[in-house]
Design an enzyme around this catalytic site. Structure first.
Site, PDB file in Angstrom:
ATOM      1  N   GLY A   1       0.814  -1.220   0.000  1.00  0.00           N
ATOM      2  CA  GLY A   1       0.000   0.000   0.000  1.00  0.00           C
ATOM      3  C   GLY A   1       0.842   1.262   0.000  1.00  0.00           C
ATOM      4  N   GLY A   2       2.021   1.185  -0.607  1.00  0.00           N
ATOM      5  CA  GLY A   2       2.942   2.325  -0.590  1.00  0.00           C
ATOM      6  C   GLY A   2       2.635   3.424  -1.583  1.00  0.00           C
ATOM      7  N   ALA A   3       1.600   3.247  -2.413  1.00  0.00           N
ATOM      8  CA  ALA A   3       1.262   4.309  -3.369  1.00  0.00           C
ATOM      9  C   ALA A   3       0.163   5.229  -2.843  1.00  0.00           C
ATOM     10  CB  ALA A   3       0.851   3.703  -4.709  1.00  0.00           C
ATOM     11  N   GLY A   4      -0.275   5.001  -1.615  1.00  0.00           N
ATOM     12  CA  GLY A   4      -1.303   5.863  -1.024  1.00  0.00           C
ATOM     13  C   GLY A   4      -0.663   7.048  -0.309  1.00  0.00           C
ATOM     14  N   PHE A   5      -1.486   7.714   0.490  1.00  0.00           N
ATOM     15  CA  PHE A   5      -1.044   8.947   1.165  1.00  0.00           C
ATOM     16  C   PHE A   5       0.124   8.684   2.132  1.00  0.00           C
ATOM     17  CE2 PHE A   5      -2.435  11.392   5.165  1.00  0.00           C
ATOM     18  CZ  PHE A   5      -1.559  12.442   4.941  1.00  0.00           C
ATOM     19  N   ILE A   6      -0.100   7.870   3.144  1.00  0.00           N
ATOM     20  CA  ILE A   6       0.951   7.714   4.176  1.00  0.00           C
ATOM     21  C   ILE A   6       2.101   6.863   3.643  1.00  0.00           C
ATOM     22  CG2 ILE A   6       1.442   7.079   6.573  1.00  0.00           C
ATOM     23  CD1 ILE A   6      -1.568   7.337   7.151  1.00  0.00           C
TER      24      ILE A   6
ATOM     25  N   THR B   1      -4.855   2.279  13.430  1.00  0.00           N
ATOM     26  CA  THR B   1      -5.466   3.578  13.707  1.00  0.00           C
ATOM     27  C   THR B   1      -6.027   3.648  15.125  1.00  0.00           C
ATOM     28  OG1 THR B   1      -7.450   4.856  13.156  1.00  0.00           O
ATOM     29  CG2 THR B   1      -7.484   2.583  12.495  1.00  0.00           C
ATOM     30  N   ASP B   2      -6.095   4.868  15.663  1.00  0.00           N
ATOM     31  CA  ASP B   2      -6.715   5.021  16.996  1.00  0.00           C
ATOM     32  C   ASP B   2      -8.227   4.789  16.923  1.00  0.00           C
ATOM     33  OD1 ASP B   2      -7.508   7.372  15.706  1.00  0.00           O
ATOM     34  OD2 ASP B   2      -6.757   8.728  17.264  1.00  0.00           O
ATOM     35  N   GLU B   3      -8.780   4.724  15.698  1.00  0.00           N
ATOM     36  CA  GLU B   3     -10.234   4.539  15.560  1.00  0.00           C
ATOM     37  C   GLU B   3     -10.684   3.166  16.051  1.00  0.00           C
ATOM     38  OE1 GLU B   3     -11.899   6.055  11.910  1.00  0.00           O
ATOM     39  OE2 GLU B   3     -10.270   7.496  11.668  1.00  0.00           O
TER      40      GLU B   3
ATOM     41  N   TYR C   1     -15.215   0.495   8.765  1.00  0.00           N
ATOM     42  CA  TYR C   1     -13.767   0.714   8.568  1.00  0.00           C
ATOM     43  C   TYR C   1     -13.008   0.349   9.841  1.00  0.00           C
ATOM     44  CZ  TYR C   1      -9.338   3.249   8.788  1.00  0.00           C
ATOM     45  OH  TYR C   1      -8.009   3.577   8.987  1.00  0.00           O
TER      46      TYR C   1
ATOM     47  N   LYS D   1     -10.263  -2.688  10.678  1.00  0.00           N
ATOM     48  CA  LYS D   1      -8.890  -2.440  11.156  1.00  0.00           C
ATOM     49  C   LYS D   1      -8.660  -3.134  12.505  1.00  0.00           C
ATOM     50  CE  LYS D   1      -6.076  -0.129   9.574  1.00  0.00           C
ATOM     51  NZ  LYS D   1      -5.000  -0.477   8.609  1.00  0.00           N
TER      52      LYS D   1
HETATM   53  P1  NAD Z   1      -4.857   5.552   1.359  1.00  0.00           P
HETATM   54  O1  NAD Z   1      -6.282   5.179   1.122  1.00  0.00           O
HETATM   55  O2  NAD Z   1      -4.363   6.881   0.923  1.00  0.00           O
HETATM   56  O3  NAD Z   1      -3.894   4.466   0.695  1.00  0.00           O
HETATM   57  C1  NAD Z   1      -4.150   3.092   0.743  1.00  0.00           C
HETATM   58  C2  NAD Z   1      -3.227   2.417  -0.268  1.00  0.00           C
HETATM   59  O4  NAD Z   1      -3.463   1.002  -0.208  1.00  0.00           O
HETATM   60  C3  NAD Z   1      -3.496   2.836  -1.722  1.00  0.00           C
HETATM   61  O5  NAD Z   1      -2.273   3.077  -2.389  1.00  0.00           O
HETATM   62  C4  NAD Z   1      -4.216   1.653  -2.320  1.00  0.00           C
HETATM   63  O6  NAD Z   1      -4.009   1.498  -3.710  1.00  0.00           O
HETATM   64  C5  NAD Z   1      -3.588   0.506  -1.523  1.00  0.00           C
HETATM   65  N1  NAD Z   1      -4.452  -0.691  -1.495  1.00  0.00           N
HETATM   66  C6  NAD Z   1      -5.773  -0.742  -1.191  1.00  0.00           C
HETATM   67  N2  NAD Z   1      -6.215  -2.010  -1.295  1.00  0.00           N
HETATM   68  C7  NAD Z   1      -5.135  -2.773  -1.655  1.00  0.00           C
HETATM   69  C8  NAD Z   1      -4.968  -4.163  -1.900  1.00  0.00           C
HETATM   70  N3  NAD Z   1      -5.993  -5.012  -1.815  1.00  0.00           N
HETATM   71  N4  NAD Z   1      -3.741  -4.607  -2.239  1.00  0.00           N
HETATM   72  C9  NAD Z   1      -2.686  -3.741  -2.346  1.00  0.00           C
HETATM   73  N5  NAD Z   1      -2.810  -2.415  -2.134  1.00  0.00           N
HETATM   74  C10 NAD Z   1      -4.020  -1.941  -1.784  1.00  0.00           C
HETATM   75  O7  NAD Z   1      -4.651   5.354   2.914  1.00  0.00           O
HETATM   76  P2  NAD Z   1      -3.679   6.116   3.926  1.00  0.00           P
HETATM   77  O8  NAD Z   1      -4.398   7.278   4.485  1.00  0.00           O
HETATM   78  O9  NAD Z   1      -2.364   6.279   3.306  1.00  0.00           O
HETATM   79  O10 NAD Z   1      -3.589   5.022   5.086  1.00  0.00           O
HETATM   80  C11 NAD Z   1      -2.588   4.012   5.055  1.00  0.00           C
HETATM   81  C12 NAD Z   1      -2.795   3.095   6.256  1.00  0.00           C
HETATM   82  O11 NAD Z   1      -2.733   3.850   7.446  1.00  0.00           O
HETATM   83  C13 NAD Z   1      -4.155   2.412   6.268  1.00  0.00           C
HETATM   84  O12 NAD Z   1      -3.964   1.092   6.717  1.00  0.00           O
HETATM   85  C14 NAD Z   1      -4.972   3.199   7.277  1.00  0.00           C
HETATM   86  O13 NAD Z   1      -5.918   2.380   7.903  1.00  0.00           O
HETATM   87  C15 NAD Z   1      -3.888   3.631   8.239  1.00  0.00           C
HETATM   88  N6  NAD Z   1      -4.147   4.901   8.964  1.00  0.00           N
HETATM   89  C16 NAD Z   1      -4.536   6.010   8.272  1.00  0.00           C
HETATM   90  C17 NAD Z   1      -4.727   7.197   8.968  1.00  0.00           C
HETATM   91  C18 NAD Z   1      -5.115   8.479   8.253  1.00  0.00           C
HETATM   92  O14 NAD Z   1      -5.399   9.485   8.906  1.00  0.00           O
HETATM   93  N7  NAD Z   1      -5.115   8.518   6.931  1.00  0.00           N
HETATM   94  C19 NAD Z   1      -4.542   7.237  10.353  1.00  0.00           C
HETATM   95  C20 NAD Z   1      -4.132   6.080  11.019  1.00  0.00           C
HETATM   96  C21 NAD Z   1      -3.934   4.914  10.307  1.00  0.00           C
HETATM   97  P1  TYD Z   2     -12.109  12.137   7.828  1.00  0.00           P
HETATM   98  O1  TYD Z   2     -11.091  13.038   7.217  1.00  0.00           O
HETATM   99  O2  TYD Z   2     -13.010  11.369   6.938  1.00  0.00           O
HETATM  100  O3  TYD Z   2     -11.319  11.165   8.826  1.00  0.00           O
HETATM  101  P2  TYD Z   2     -11.917  10.127   9.942  1.00  0.00           P
HETATM  102  O4  TYD Z   2     -13.307   9.812   9.622  1.00  0.00           O
HETATM  103  O5  TYD Z   2     -11.020   8.956   9.748  1.00  0.00           O
HETATM  104  O6  TYD Z   2     -11.715  10.814  11.258  1.00  0.00           O
HETATM  105  O7  TYD Z   2     -13.011  13.007   8.793  1.00  0.00           O
HETATM  106  C1  TYD Z   2     -12.466  13.787   9.828  1.00  0.00           C
HETATM  107  C2  TYD Z   2     -13.618  14.425  10.558  1.00  0.00           C
HETATM  108  O8  TYD Z   2     -14.266  15.360   9.683  1.00  0.00           O
HETATM  109  C3  TYD Z   2     -14.700  13.436  10.964  1.00  0.00           C
HETATM  110  O9  TYD Z   2     -15.225  13.798  12.245  1.00  0.00           O
HETATM  111  C4  TYD Z   2     -15.773  13.601   9.913  1.00  0.00           C
HETATM  112  C5  TYD Z   2     -15.652  15.057   9.510  1.00  0.00           C
HETATM  113  N1  TYD Z   2     -15.996  15.356   8.104  1.00  0.00           N
HETATM  114  C6  TYD Z   2     -16.899  16.365   7.806  1.00  0.00           C
HETATM  115  O10 TYD Z   2     -17.423  17.052   8.707  1.00  0.00           O
HETATM  116  N2  TYD Z   2     -17.204  16.608   6.495  1.00  0.00           N
HETATM  117  C7  TYD Z   2     -16.680  15.880   5.483  1.00  0.00           C
HETATM  118  O11 TYD Z   2     -17.049  16.131   4.289  1.00  0.00           O
HETATM  119  C8  TYD Z   2     -15.728  14.847   5.796  1.00  0.00           C
HETATM  120  C9  TYD Z   2     -15.116  14.018   4.708  1.00  0.00           C
HETATM  121  C10 TYD Z   2     -15.418  14.632   7.129  1.00  0.00           C
END
Ligand code: NAD
Ligand code: TYD
Length: 345
Positions: free
Chosen positions: A7-12, A123-125, A148, A152
């Site tokens: 999953g290295g092509a996503g955000f984190i 995640t803390d969720e 979700y 997790k």
């Molecule tokens: P993201 O949605 O931006 O990226 C997810 C990546 O996983 C994408 O590149 C996607 O193509 C890849 N992917 C999805 N399904 C796949 C599969 N079946 N096989 C291979 N690759 C697959 O997510 P993110 O925000 O970068 O989060 C990364 C991780 O961190 C997730 O596990 C998420 O639960 C966790 N996390 C995210 C946050 C946050 O605030 N974004 C906070 C805490 C934990």
């Molecule tokens: P989000 O970025 O979806 O992250 P998470 O659900 O994982 O916390 O949402 C952050 C907070 O913002 C969450 O309380 C939901 C709220 N939110 C809105 O109020 N409007 C929106 O359009 C979105 C996407 C989120």
């Protein structure tokens, strides 16, 4: 050291790979490239000799096995997931497949190939929702409340079970809400920045008083690096920067930041539109990161004010990236999630 990053092509994941390529590691990025995966996130490093990309699905064990066989990773870091709560409310099928069954494939192969460390990016969720007081600690019982976070939490329990039952060297990092460059615009912060730019309505769920605990993505990446280097097998580490904010205050800060940077546009709080709440909306997240601070000597470096200013700059300076993610599939999702929501105010 050889790192298999799922999953290295996503955000984190893409931020993590960019951070680590400066050190002496070889990285194989295994990513399905779902709507959230984007090779533009890594365009600047795609030719680095220590980096390889393989397109693939963690649910496809055959392909994954070939990768383990050829690359022989020392460390597996699992970012691969369906990551957006609203999408899991619309349809959770992919969340169950990728987040649970996909993680299980990675665990099974990690055991078979005798890796040194398996890091689950969680995640803390998974802890559920807090009242006005208190913080999530690593001992807080799991109480996920949407599909979700349930997927997790299921993955976390599976990961732990592979440590207890099979002795697989696993570590779990549970982080708060990330923000920063390359975040897909379905999430609150990039969504608000881009709606400001379009001078359109900014949807805020419910009363806007839900609280999230924000951390810059690079602080999260450094925490994961510390966990890989020094994390104790079988342990969970909460990752957070103690930056709790109400959603409405986050939105107002973004509006003020973007308005300052783009004075020629009509950007104001009048764009805020309170809409029908998210189903099962968790009220408050707040993470106690004392354990990772004390035991691994990690600490967050980026304040929300500074991080938000840089994040806004990044979205303003990267219109071609923004254009690449505003495609038909995103528009379909946007319509499904927002068009039927009642406007409250
Ligand atoms: P993201 O949605 O931006 O990226 C997810 C990546 O996983 C994408 O590149 C996607 O193509 C890849 N992917 C999805 N399904 C796949 C599969 N079946 N096989 C291979 N690759 C697959 O997510 P993110 O925000 O970068 O989060 C990364 C991780 O961190 C997730 O596990 C998420 O639960 C966790 N996390 C995210 C946050 C946050 O605030 N974004 C906070 C805490 C934990
Ligand atoms: P989000 O970025 O979806 O992250 P998470 O659900 O994982 O916390 O949402 C952050 C907070 O913002 C969450 O309380 C939901 C709220 N939110 C809105 O109020 N409007 C929106 O359009 C979105 C996407 C989120």
């Amino acid at each position: 050291m050889r790192y298999l990053v799922a999953g290295g092509a996503g955000f984190i994941g893409s931020n993590f790979i960019r951070c680590l390529l400066d050190s002496d590691v070889e990285i194989l990025n295994f990513d399905k490239l779902t709507y959230a995966g984007n090779l533009l996130n890594l365009a600047d490093i795609e030719k680095n000799k220590n980096y390889t990309f393989v397109k693939g699905d963690i649910c496809d064990r055959k392909t994954l096995k070939k990768v383990f066989n050829k690359f022989k990773p020392d460390v597996v870091v699992n970012f691969a997931a369906e990551s957006h709560v609203d999408r899991s409310i619309l349809d959770a099928d992919e969340f169950i497949k990728t987040n649970i069954a996909g993680t299980h494939n990675l665990l099974k192969l990690s055991l078979e190939y005798g890796i040194d460390k398996f890091v689950q990016v969680s995640t803390d969720e998974v802890y559920g929702s807090l009242g006005k007081k208190g913080f999530f600690t690593e001992d807080t019982p799991l109480n996920p409340r949407n599909p979700y976070s349930a997927s997790k939490a299921s993955a976390d329990v599976l990961v732990k079970s592979y440590s207890v039952t099979h002795g697989l060297p696993v570590v779990i990092g549970r982080c708060g809400n990330n923000y920063g460059p390359y975040q897909f615009p379905e999430k609150l912060i990039p969504l608000t920045i881009l709606h400001c730019m379009k001078e359109g309505k900014i949807p805020v769920y419910g009363d806007g008083l839900n609280i999230r605990d924000w951390i810059h993505v690079l602080d999260h990446c450094r925490a994961l690096d510390a966990i890989i280097q020094k994390g104790k097998t079988g342990e969970v580490y909460n990752i957070g920067a103690k930056q709790e904010m109400k959603n409405i205050d986050v939105v107002k800060s973004i509006i003020s930041e973007v308005a300052k940077k783009v004075p020629e546009k009509k950007i104001s709080e009048r764009q805020i539109c309170f809409v029908e709440d998210r189903k099962g909306h968790d009220r408050r997240y707040a993470t106690d990161p004392s354990k990772i601070i004390k035991t691994l000597k990690w600490k967050p470096k980026i304040s929300f004010k500074e991080g938000l200013c840089e994040t806004v700059d990044w979205y303003l300076e990267n219109p071609s990236w923004v254009k690449s993610v505003f495609n038909k599939s995103y528009m379909r999702y946007y319509k499904a999630n927002y068009s039927k929501r009642k406007v409250i105010a």
